[in-house]
Scaffold this motif. Sequence first.
Motif, PDB file in Angstrom:
ATOM      1  N   VAL A 119      27.847  17.634  35.542  1.00  0.00           N
ATOM      2  CA  VAL A 119      28.379  16.457  34.837  1.00  0.00           C
ATOM      3  C   VAL A 119      27.476  15.244  35.068  1.00  0.00           C
ATOM      4  O   VAL A 119      27.153  14.496  34.134  1.00  0.00           O
ATOM      5  N   VAL A 120      27.050  15.056  36.319  1.00  0.00           N
ATOM      6  CA  VAL A 120      26.143  13.944  36.637  1.00  0.00           C
ATOM      7  C   VAL A 120      24.840  14.078  35.852  1.00  0.00           C
ATOM      8  O   VAL A 120      24.314  13.094  35.312  1.00  0.00           O
ATOM      9  N   GLN A 121      24.328  15.304  35.755  1.00  0.00           N
ATOM     10  CA  GLN A 121      23.070  15.519  35.038  1.00  0.00           C
ATOM     11  C   GLN A 121      23.222  15.297  33.536  1.00  0.00           C
ATOM     12  O   GLN A 121      22.279  14.823  32.879  1.00  0.00           O
ATOM     13  N   ILE A 122      24.370  15.624  32.980  1.00  0.00           N
ATOM     14  CA  ILE A 122      24.604  15.350  31.558  1.00  0.00           C
ATOM     15  C   ILE A 122      24.539  13.853  31.297  1.00  0.00           C
ATOM     16  O   ILE A 122      23.936  13.393  30.316  1.00  0.00           O
ATOM     17  N   VAL A 123      25.127  13.063  32.197  1.00  0.00           N
ATOM     18  CA  VAL A 123      25.093  11.610  32.060  1.00  0.00           C
ATOM     19  C   VAL A 123      23.665  11.090  32.188  1.00  0.00           C
ATOM     20  O   VAL A 123      23.169  10.338  31.332  1.00  0.00           O
ATOM     21  N   PHE A 124      22.967  11.500  33.243  1.00  0.00           N
ATOM     22  CA  PHE A 124      21.605  11.011  33.470  1.00  0.00           C
ATOM     23  C   PHE A 124      20.638  11.465  32.386  1.00  0.00           C
ATOM     24  O   PHE A 124      19.652  10.784  32.105  1.00  0.00           O
ATOM     25  N   ARG A 136      20.882  18.315  25.064  1.00  0.00           N
ATOM     26  CA  ARG A 136      20.700  18.127  26.506  1.00  0.00           C
ATOM     27  C   ARG A 136      21.929  18.568  27.293  1.00  0.00           C
ATOM     28  O   ARG A 136      21.802  19.157  28.376  1.00  0.00           O
ATOM     29  N   SER A 137      23.120  18.306  26.752  1.00  0.00           N
ATOM     30  CA  SER A 137      24.337  18.753  27.433  1.00  0.00           C
ATOM     31  C   SER A 137      24.409  20.271  27.467  1.00  0.00           C
ATOM     32  O   SER A 137      24.808  20.868  28.473  1.00  0.00           O
ATOM     33  N   ALA A 165      15.365  14.779  41.181  1.00  0.00           N
ATOM     34  CA  ALA A 165      14.330  15.796  40.956  1.00  0.00           C
ATOM     35  C   ALA A 165      14.665  16.687  39.769  1.00  0.00           C
ATOM     36  O   ALA A 165      13.778  17.110  39.023  1.00  0.00           O
ATOM     37  N   TYR A 166      15.956  16.974  39.567  1.00  0.00           N
ATOM     38  CA  TYR A 166      16.382  17.785  38.424  1.00  0.00           C
ATOM     39  C   TYR A 166      15.894  17.149  37.124  1.00  0.00           C
ATOM     40  O   TYR A 166      15.295  17.808  36.267  1.00  0.00           O
ATOM     41  N   GLN A 167      16.133  15.828  36.987  1.00  0.00           N
ATOM     42  CA  GLN A 167      15.716  15.143  35.774  1.00  0.00           C
ATOM     43  C   GLN A 167      14.196  15.117  35.628  1.00  0.00           C
ATOM     44  O   GLN A 167      13.658  15.230  34.528  1.00  0.00           O
ATOM     45  N   VAL A 168      13.498  14.974  36.747  1.00  0.00           N
ATOM     46  CA  VAL A 168      12.037  14.974  36.716  1.00  0.00           C
ATOM     47  C   VAL A 168      11.511  16.265  36.108  1.00  0.00           C
ATOM     48  O   VAL A 168      10.571  16.267  35.310  1.00  0.00           O
ATOM     49  N   PHE A 169      12.140  17.380  36.439  1.00  0.00           N
ATOM     50  CA  PHE A 169      11.642  18.671  35.977  1.00  0.00           C
ATOM     51  C   PHE A 169      12.133  19.047  34.584  1.00  0.00           C
ATOM     52  O   PHE A 169      11.464  19.822  33.892  1.00  0.00           O
ATOM     53  N   PRO A 179      21.497   1.402  29.464  1.00  0.00           N
ATOM     54  CA  PRO A 179      20.295   2.210  29.694  1.00  0.00           C
ATOM     55  C   PRO A 179      20.279   3.508  28.890  1.00  0.00           C
ATOM     56  O   PRO A 179      19.294   4.243  28.907  1.00  0.00           O
ATOM     57  N   PHE A 180      21.374   3.799  28.182  1.00  0.00           N
ATOM     58  CA  PHE A 180      21.498   5.069  27.465  1.00  0.00           C
ATOM     59  C   PHE A 180      21.007   4.945  26.032  1.00  0.00           C
ATOM     60  O   PHE A 180      21.187   3.921  25.373  1.00  0.00           O
ATOM     61  N   ALA A 181      20.369   6.015  25.556  1.00  0.00           N
ATOM     62  CA  ALA A 181      19.964   6.140  24.159  1.00  0.00           C
ATOM     63  C   ALA A 181      20.653   7.379  23.607  1.00  0.00           C
ATOM     64  O   ALA A 181      20.262   8.503  23.913  1.00  0.00           O
ATOM     65  N   LEU A 182      21.686   7.162  22.807  1.00  0.00           N
ATOM     66  CA  LEU A 182      22.544   8.272  22.393  1.00  0.00           C
ATOM     67  C   LEU A 182      22.281   8.655  20.945  1.00  0.00           C
ATOM     68  O   LEU A 182      22.232   7.808  20.051  1.00  0.00           O
ATOM     69  N   SER A 183      22.078   9.934  20.730  1.00  0.00           N
ATOM     70  CA  SER A 183      22.061  10.501  19.386  1.00  0.00           C
ATOM     71  C   SER A 183      22.851  11.798  19.458  1.00  0.00           C
ATOM     72  O   SER A 183      22.954  12.405  20.523  1.00  0.00           O
TER      73      SER A 183
END
Length: 466
Positions: A166-171, A375-376, A330-334, A364-368
Amino acid sequence: MASGQKVVKPMEVPGTPGRRRGWTTTGTFWTASAHIITAVIGSGVLSLAWAIAQLGWVAGPAVMLLFAFVIYYTSTLLAECYRTGDPATGKRNYTYMDAVRANLGGAKVTFCGVIQYANLVGVAIGYTIASSISMRAIRRAGCFHHNGHGDPCRSSSNPYMILFGVVQIVFSQIPDFDQIWWLSIVAAVMSFTYSGIGLSLGIVQTISNGGIQGSLTGISIGVGVSSTQKVWRSLQAFGDIAFAYSFSNILIEIQDTIKAPPPSEAKVMKSATRLSVATTTVFYMLCGCMGYAAFGDAAPDNLLTGFGFYEPFWLLDVANVAIVVHLVGAYQVFVQPIFAFVERWASRRWPDSAFIAKELRVGPFALSLFRLTWRSAFVCLTTVVAMLLPFFGNVVGLLGAVSFWPLTVYFPVEMYIAQRGVPRGSARWISLKTLSACCLVVSIAAAAGSIADVIDALKVYRPFSG
């Protein structure tokens, strides 16, 4: 990581700045060394005690030194490929993929892309597993402290994987999250925090034991370990060590930050690599060997979540919080290069689609709709796979095995041969090809060991049972 709103280039693995990503070329020997050290030291250090336990006091450190030497040597070959053609005036290659495209081209570029993307997906799954194990360990540490070590304190890792997802979906909805300038600083602080705590606890435990645990040949065949399991786990240990050392895919980007007159860029990079690999090897030796010295054959596959240590429980909590914070970023970095690749392809394929192009900015979010959906879905997929195969050590070993030969050995060797025009059949050509062939055998054997251990674990594991 660079600040500002930059677009991640195809197969540009973030985490280390390059000129195309908005950084000036002001790097030095020391900054390059720091980039390598902070890129290498990560969650892989936690499995080194287990790896040495499989191999023993003789083979364990020897294998670690061997990997260090091979990785240093192939990194020096890769440093020579920063410029294509003339070492002084040749065209710069800003990323690993640029170097492969310029020196090799053709199907090898596609092969490199497949391996890199597959590795990034695997790392995302591995980080989901590792973070959930650390979150669960925080809860269990408190339970052991209050209820005693006799309490099993069982809990499932599935809720923590879902929370992480859930955190990664947000980020993932924050554009260029991987390029936030302070992210690499936080990652470095967190990785040194949990690695340092693991090392310190290993030293204290060894002193408390009154001597060094372990044996010359590692885990003994007997109760709980068959001869076949001994072989497979020893091979998996190779993959764990390879994973801990991996940094080749960002070496070109690091070299791109160096301020030095050509061809001194390569010379500075080689010196930085030598210092960094030596420093990292000493640190890894200490962490892995002290973990094995503390627990012997019982060394867990994750030093800070296997509960060889129970107290001080708050220190374990600090270490595991550091792991979680590190892995969240790090998850987002990869995964950002995967997101960028798919979204660019979709934009080219359907340029007039409002589903893809229409975007709403909220803070800070760019939503489409497309970005939110795609991504989700990706995060959900990696989370589900992690829940199906929540085996930290096996996944780490498999990732290390699969990526070691192609990214660390094969492409640097092939690019160097092409770059320098090494004559076919010459002594140098034969030596380089032999090194590549030997490392291929090691990678295949290590992958087989990890897969065999996963199959063995699945015989008694029920999917989604945590």
